[in-house]
Design an enzyme around this catalytic site. Structure first.
Site, PDB file in Angstrom:
ATOM      1  N   THR A  17       0.886  -1.175   0.000  1.00 43.39           N
ATOM      2  CA  THR A  17       0.000   0.000   0.000  1.00 43.39           C
ATOM      3  C   THR A  17       0.916   1.215   0.000  1.00 43.39           C
ATOM      4  OG1 THR A  17      -1.672  -1.170   1.279  1.00 43.39           O
ATOM      5  CG2 THR A  17      -1.845   1.223   1.192  1.00 43.39           C
TER       6      THR A  17
ATOM      7  N   LYS B 284      -7.382   1.777  -3.438  1.00 44.77           N
ATOM      8  CA  LYS B 284      -7.102   1.377  -2.048  1.00 44.77           C
ATOM      9  C   LYS B 284      -7.327   2.566  -1.101  1.00 44.77           C
ATOM     10  CE  LYS B 284      -5.231  -0.923   1.477  1.00 44.77           C
ATOM     11  NZ  LYS B 284      -5.678  -2.152   2.079  1.00 44.77           N
TER      12      LYS B 284
ATOM     13  N   LYS C 192      -0.321   5.317   8.332  1.00 43.28           N
ATOM     14  CA  LYS C 192       0.482   5.433   7.102  1.00 43.28           C
ATOM     15  C   LYS C 192      -0.461   5.589   5.907  1.00 43.28           C
ATOM     16  CE  LYS C 192       1.481   1.824   4.923  1.00 43.28           C
ATOM     17  NZ  LYS C 192       1.448   0.990   3.731  1.00 43.28           N
TER      18      LYS C 192
HETATM   19  P1  NAP Z   1       5.101  -6.544   7.660  1.00 44.06           P
HETATM   20  O1  NAP Z   1       4.640  -7.794   8.307  1.00 44.06           O
HETATM   21  O2  NAP Z   1       5.719  -5.475   8.506  1.00 44.06           O
HETATM   22  O3  NAP Z   1       6.132  -6.959   6.507  1.00 44.06           O
HETATM   23  C1  NAP Z   1       6.841  -6.007   5.782  1.00 44.06           C
HETATM   24  C2  NAP Z   1       7.780  -6.746   4.858  1.00 44.06           C
HETATM   25  O4  NAP Z   1       8.516  -5.797   4.075  1.00 44.06           O
HETATM   26  C3  NAP Z   1       8.833  -7.585   5.587  1.00 44.06           C
HETATM   27  O5  NAP Z   1       9.128  -8.708   4.800  1.00 44.06           O
HETATM   28  C4  NAP Z   1      10.035  -6.622   5.646  1.00 44.06           C
HETATM   29  O6  NAP Z   1      11.278  -7.290   5.779  1.00 44.06           O
HETATM   30  C5  NAP Z   1       9.909  -5.986   4.286  1.00 44.06           C
HETATM   31  N1  NAP Z   1      10.556  -4.666   4.219  1.00 44.06           N
HETATM   32  C6  NAP Z   1      10.157  -3.536   4.833  1.00 44.06           C
HETATM   33  N2  NAP Z   1      10.997  -2.524   4.531  1.00 44.06           N
HETATM   34  C7  NAP Z   1      11.929  -3.039   3.698  1.00 44.06           C
HETATM   35  C8  NAP Z   1      13.063  -2.494   3.045  1.00 44.06           C
HETATM   36  N3  NAP Z   1      13.376  -1.196   3.174  1.00 44.06           N
HETATM   37  N4  NAP Z   1      13.816  -3.307   2.277  1.00 44.06           N
HETATM   38  C9  NAP Z   1      13.488  -4.612   2.139  1.00 44.06           C
HETATM   39  N5  NAP Z   1      12.430  -5.196   2.739  1.00 44.06           N
HETATM   40  C10 NAP Z   1      11.660  -4.413   3.512  1.00 44.06           C
HETATM   41  O7  NAP Z   1       3.918  -5.825   6.847  1.00 44.06           O
HETATM   42  P2  NAP Z   1       2.597  -6.472   6.205  1.00 44.06           P
HETATM   43  O8  NAP Z   1       1.521  -6.472   7.234  1.00 44.06           O
HETATM   44  O9  NAP Z   1       2.947  -7.727   5.484  1.00 44.06           O
HETATM   45  O10 NAP Z   1       2.198  -5.313   5.167  1.00 44.06           O
HETATM   46  C11 NAP Z   1       2.887  -5.158   3.935  1.00 44.06           C
HETATM   47  C12 NAP Z   1       2.143  -4.128   3.078  1.00 44.06           C
HETATM   48  O11 NAP Z   1       0.806  -4.577   2.859  1.00 44.06           O
HETATM   49  C13 NAP Z   1       2.025  -2.733   3.706  1.00 44.06           C
HETATM   50  O12 NAP Z   1       2.123  -1.756   2.714  1.00 44.06           O
HETATM   51  C14 NAP Z   1       0.640  -2.759   4.327  1.00 44.06           C
HETATM   52  O13 NAP Z   1       0.082  -1.452   4.446  1.00 44.06           O
HETATM   53  C15 NAP Z   1      -0.110  -3.589   3.320  1.00 44.06           C
HETATM   54  N6  NAP Z   1      -1.317  -4.272   3.843  1.00 44.06           N
HETATM   55  C16 NAP Z   1      -1.265  -4.931   5.036  1.00 44.06           C
HETATM   56  C17 NAP Z   1      -2.418  -5.555   5.521  1.00 44.06           C
HETATM   57  C18 NAP Z   1      -2.413  -6.289   6.858  1.00 44.06           C
HETATM   58  O14 NAP Z   1      -3.506  -6.630   7.341  1.00 44.06           O
HETATM   59  N7  NAP Z   1      -1.258  -6.569   7.456  1.00 44.06           N
HETATM   60  C19 NAP Z   1      -3.599  -5.500   4.792  1.00 44.06           C
HETATM   61  C20 NAP Z   1      -3.621  -4.839   3.557  1.00 44.06           C
HETATM   62  C21 NAP Z   1      -2.463  -4.224   3.102  1.00 44.06           C
HETATM   63  P3  NAP Z   1      11.830  -7.734   7.242  1.00 44.06           P
HETATM   64  O15 NAP Z   1      11.232  -9.075   7.525  1.00 44.06           O
HETATM   65  O16 NAP Z   1      13.301  -7.779   7.073  1.00 44.06           O
HETATM   66  O17 NAP Z   1      11.392  -6.662   8.211  1.00 44.06           O
END
Ligand code: NAP
Length: 288
Positions: A97, A172, A240
């Site tokens: 997102t 979104k 965010k």
């Molecule tokens: P998350 O669990 O915090 O995972 C983030 C992922 O991105 C991890 O694999 C992290 O690696 C990687 N990452 C972050 N910064 C990075 C960088 N600078 N370089 C390389 N890798 C990086 O987040 P999530 O919940 O999966 O969400 C991911 C996205 O989907 C976000 O944009 C969020 O807004 C969106 N989203 C989430 C949900 C939800 O319910 N969670 C629903 C809809 C949309 P590490 O493991 O090394 O930290």
């Protein structure tokens, strides 16, 4: 079956990549914290790459799901970024997102290098990713989208192209605008019902069948009443997203008074220690 890579094995990416593998695609994964990629491979097979660039090399489609605009720029355009490894005629699908601006920027960078870019943020949360039933909102070119859609459907129940680059992210944003005001309304209703001394569960059961009914009421009403906020999408993430929404509204002139106010209410929840609480925790600042 396609040769694909998945960058970012977080709460969302880890199960999304698993569904791709389960559907028979050849999957290479990359995660910044390498241990998570190794764990993914030990559970699912496939291959782990050391950098986004290495992961992207030789693939037909590369997926990403990282945190925000800056993270996305890092994994695509950074020194070891995936865009340096993408072959001509391949497709990069981004599920982060992020802003519409970064989507347009990466679309232009990809076009210049001879491959395609689709912005494809998702809705449905952790449960949707685990169960492979996400909703995917896409922006990009129609003929490219047509090639990517069947592969995206490995972890989705609905996927749609909404327009040119950035349109997925804009859609979104609308999703988040609709959620923000609605959750505040639901919180106020439950708060009012408690003050009035009513049996909230009974109230929700009856009014959810009528015009006030919503997904949030069905799925979160009861737990909001119980003060339980451990159901996925975190307040930090919502802030965010709302900051992206309000930034876009400043540019396109949309008037979002309720969304701006609810954003500040989420700031209150953060100050109460609720950064990782889910978005239904708006009620906590009323009940305190
Ligand atoms: P998350 O669990 O915090 O995972 C983030 C992922 O991105 C991890 O694999 C992290 O690696 C990687 N990452 C972050 N910064 C990075 C960088 N600078 N370089 C390389 N890798 C990086 O987040 P999530 O919940 O999966 O969400 C991911 C996205 O989907 C976000 O944009 C969020 O807004 C969106 N989203 C989430 C949900 C939800 O319910 N969670 C629903 C809809 C949309 P590490 O493991 O090394 O930290």
């Amino acid at each position: 079956m396609a040769k694909v890579a998945f960058l970012g094995l977080g709460v969302m990416g880890y199960p999304m990549a698993r569904h791709l593998k389960a559907k028979g695609h050849e999957v290479t994964v990359y995660n910044r914290t390498a241990a998570k990629a190794e764990q993914w491979v030990s559970e699912n097979g496939g291959r782990a790459a050391k950098t986004p660039r290495e992961a992207a090399e030789g693939q037909e489609i590369v997926f990403a799901c990282v945190g925000n605009d800056d993270d996305l720029r890092q994994v695509t355009l950074g020194p070891d970024g995936a865009f340096h490894g993408m072959g001509k005629g391949t497709i990069f699908v981004d599920h982060t997102t992020a802003s519409a601006e970064v989507a347009r920027e990466l679309y232009a960078a990809a076009t210049e290098k001879g491959f395609a870019f689709i912005d494809a943020p998702v809705s449905g949360g952790q449960a949707g990713a685990e169960n492979g039933v996400l909703t995917v909102m896409c922006g990009g070119d129609a003929e490219i989208y047509a090639k990517a859609e069947p592969v995206i459907m490995s972890f989705a129940r609905a996927c749609r192209l909404l327009g040119s680059a950035g349109s997925g992210q804009l859609t979104k944003m609308i999703n988040q605008i609709c959620i923000a005001g609605l959750v505040q309304g639901l919180a106020e209703g439950i708060h009012f019902g408690k003050k009035a001394g009513l049996d909230i569960e009974a109230v929700l059961e009856v009014i959810s069948k009528g015009a006030a009914g919503s997904w949030q009421m069905e799925n979160r009403g009861k737990t909001m009443n119980q003060g339980k906020f451990d159901f996925g999408f975190a307040v930090d993430w919502m802030r965010k997203d709302l900051s992206i929404v309000l930034g876009e509204a400043r540019k396109n002139g949309a008037s979002l008074p309720v969304t701006a106010l609810v954003d500040q209410f989420y700031a209150d929840v953060q100050k109460m220690g609720g950064k990782r609480w889910d978005t239904s925790s708006l009620i906590a600042r009323l009940d305190k």
